[in-house]
Design an enzyme around this catalytic site. Sequence first.
Site, PDB file in Angstrom:
ATOM      1  N   TRP A 213      37.390  41.606 130.925  1.00  0.00           N
ATOM      2  CA  TRP A 213      37.422  41.619 132.391  1.00  0.00           C
ATOM      3  C   TRP A 213      38.462  42.580 132.945  1.00  0.00           C
ATOM      4  CZ3 TRP A 213      33.981  39.245 135.541  1.00  0.00           C
ATOM      5  CH2 TRP A 213      33.086  38.368 134.937  1.00  0.00           C
TER       6      TRP A 213
ATOM      7  N   TYR B 256      39.839  44.454 126.139  1.00  0.00           N
ATOM      8  CA  TYR B 256      38.700  43.540 126.119  1.00  0.00           C
ATOM      9  C   TYR B 256      38.333  43.094 127.520  1.00  0.00           C
ATOM     10  CZ  TYR B 256      35.770  39.562 126.024  1.00  0.00           C
ATOM     11  OH  TYR B 256      34.732  38.734 126.294  1.00  0.00           O
TER      12      TYR B 256
END
Length: 819
Positions: free
Chosen positions: A153, A151
């Site tokens: 960043w 997911y």
Amino acid sequence: MSGTKTHGMTRRTLLQGATAIGALGALAPAAWVNPARAAVADGEVLTGSHWGVFYAKVEGGKWVDVRPWEGDPHPSHQLPGIMDSVMSPSRIQYPMVRRAFLEGGAGASPETRGTGDFVRVSWDEALELVTNELKRVSDAYGPTGIFGGSYGWKSSGKLHNCQSLMRRMLNVGLNGSFVNASGDYSTGASQIIMPHVMGTLEVYEQQTVWPVVVETTDVLVFWGADPVRTNQIGWTVADHDNYPYMEEFKKTGKKVICIDPWKSHTAQFFDAEWIPIRPHTDVAMMLGIAHALYSAELHDQDFLDEYTTGFDKFLPYLTGESDGVPKTPEWAAEICEVPAEKIVELANLFQSNRTMLSSGWSVQRQHHGEQTHWMLVTLASMLGQIGLPGGGFGLSYHYANGGAPSANSIVLPGISDGGGAVEGAAWMTDAGAASIPVSRVVEMIMNPGKEFNFNGKTQTFPEVKMVYWVGGNPFVHHPGTPGMVEAWQKLETVVVQDFQWTPTARFADIVLPATSSYERNDIENVGDYSARAIVAMKQVIEPMYESRNDFDIFADISEKLGAGDKFTEGKDEMGWIRSFYESAAEQAPTRGIEVPSFDDFWAKGIIEFEIPESSKQFVRYADFREDPLLEPLGTPSGLIEIFSRNIEKMGYDDCGPHPMWMEPIERLGGEGAKYPFHVDTAHSNSRLHSQLCGTSLRETYAIAGREPCLINSQDAAAKGISDGDIVRIFNDRGQMLAGAKVTDDIRPNVIVVNEGGWYDPVPGGEVGALCVYGGVNTLTVGIGTSSLAQGNCGHTAIADIEKYEGEAPEPTVFTAPAG
């Protein structure tokens, strides 16, 4: 995406093994390996990061210092933390396997996940274990048995995008036999509601640019937004171009208002008027302002008639004709605790000046979060300034320097995940055999076969038995951590691939050590919205310990799955990087610019592009305002939809056809509130979500070795809490320790604990265990925002607080676990 045309960029466009004894026998004898030789033995290496472009100083093969790039107008103070993250005690040094899994196989003693009992294995054995599990689960449970759970960043860079690489491996190696996820935690509610209202995602679109705001905006409102703090980072490589413009606006002396439960960095920077609203009541306050505008006939009916649809259907709700409750300033004041007189004053101020309503995303990361930005657009429509220079609304001034003028540049492609592009959204793919809203992963694991609503469709949660998580930290970023601990105990296999021992890695069965961004090569645009440069992200040092880059790890797994050539397409790291640059360079003639050859670019390290004057005049929705027939929005009507017939047809009881005030599951002042404090989970000033929490930067802000907890001085006195005390914050979901900071920069009955603090349970792994460091998601609710968007509610939490008595357990999460 529609809405910005060529004036701006969007985030997406730019955007069963051997025994433990056998495993130990083949290992190198050293438990600690000194840092390997540097990619450059001595000197400086230019590279890029989420925090900006910088020079890494190398001496004798060791990374020793950082220096900001001279083209960065406002370097982040977080840069030294990047260097420390590579060499921190939390670094994953070798492939590791949970002892119970290694000795007992998949599903063995899941309750011991998180206890830290790991065994070091060789890379060959680790990859064999992973490959065998991928095959076993796929064969045993079908195409939806595996969740591809990366997911958000991941590292900057177009090649080493671990999320895309993992899904690429699952697509080519398992023919797409995995469960994917859609949306994101940042804007889950808004990116679903805004296409219904404005015909575009809105949250990742270019804003009316800052030069126009400086010149023409009279009143600048930051509603739940803190751009001085949050613009330090970027999805690509941060440019920090907004900071000089914020300085310019400050010098004008024009009005700045911050509507926020606490006096943010932005409020302090601008010396703004601070309106300390009660959390979760933004919609009520907006309705009160709207009622004041309408009752005084200050709303722009001509704009509403020409550019919007459905105001006539919203009006009976606003006036109370439909439900018997007029949404007057007095009604709003009772809910939001902003005086009715101030609400009326704001209505008059906004209407009589060119006003920009700049909203953050925090206000939609809460129960019924869809309503907030929908109501903000409705309020802006009543003011009639959308499409005018310096007026209207903006949802991304606080994110990745939205509003920075765009350069005339080339845009880099990146490696694909191997799935087919979704029609109308080129940055999305239909990879995988099924997909869920991204923040519903715990519900999926706990409720296989359960039906759920999502944006007009009824879907069913698949039965997932294996999770492969790469470059993410859900045990910190997902609301309701105790629920995730419980869900993880239902899984048969958990693989985590990362470069630090995050809390998530500690709950894995198999842990693969990846390189950091600075131990490999990559390439990236500088500036999510400006795209004003391209930087060669050159390798700073050789991979430390036994870490390997994500591309090579997934290439090897793909090879074991019989699809190595499909994964690599015959290109190595530098071959891919060269192909991205040369593909982008083909755009140069059409843009009237020249770019150097790849070899010349790589030798130089960075190329910069000019920002044309036309970009400095960009006004969002100016074309739509000029001619709504020839430049319609992407909604069914082509207009701003204050009332949505599509949403009306869905018939949801928790998201109606127009914006409205809906009581959240819990809030201060709400009926049946169990606890007296709202927990505000703001962004940290010294990390990117949970990134850099495991570094020396923590020493600059930690209190008593814990995450800080801001508490109002009156509340602290009533609770017997002093500066520096260790406090316990608790509710019926979880409990955590933090260090108290007493201040008057926060309204009473609200405490601030920044999101991203690492989850550190004692004794470890138990549901509801005390978190000794300050992982605030132990307290937040894990429900979806509504049946429409199913976004996350990371800002929905009420709790109590007390001074911790006795000797507090010390945090242990920032060193490697036992094994």
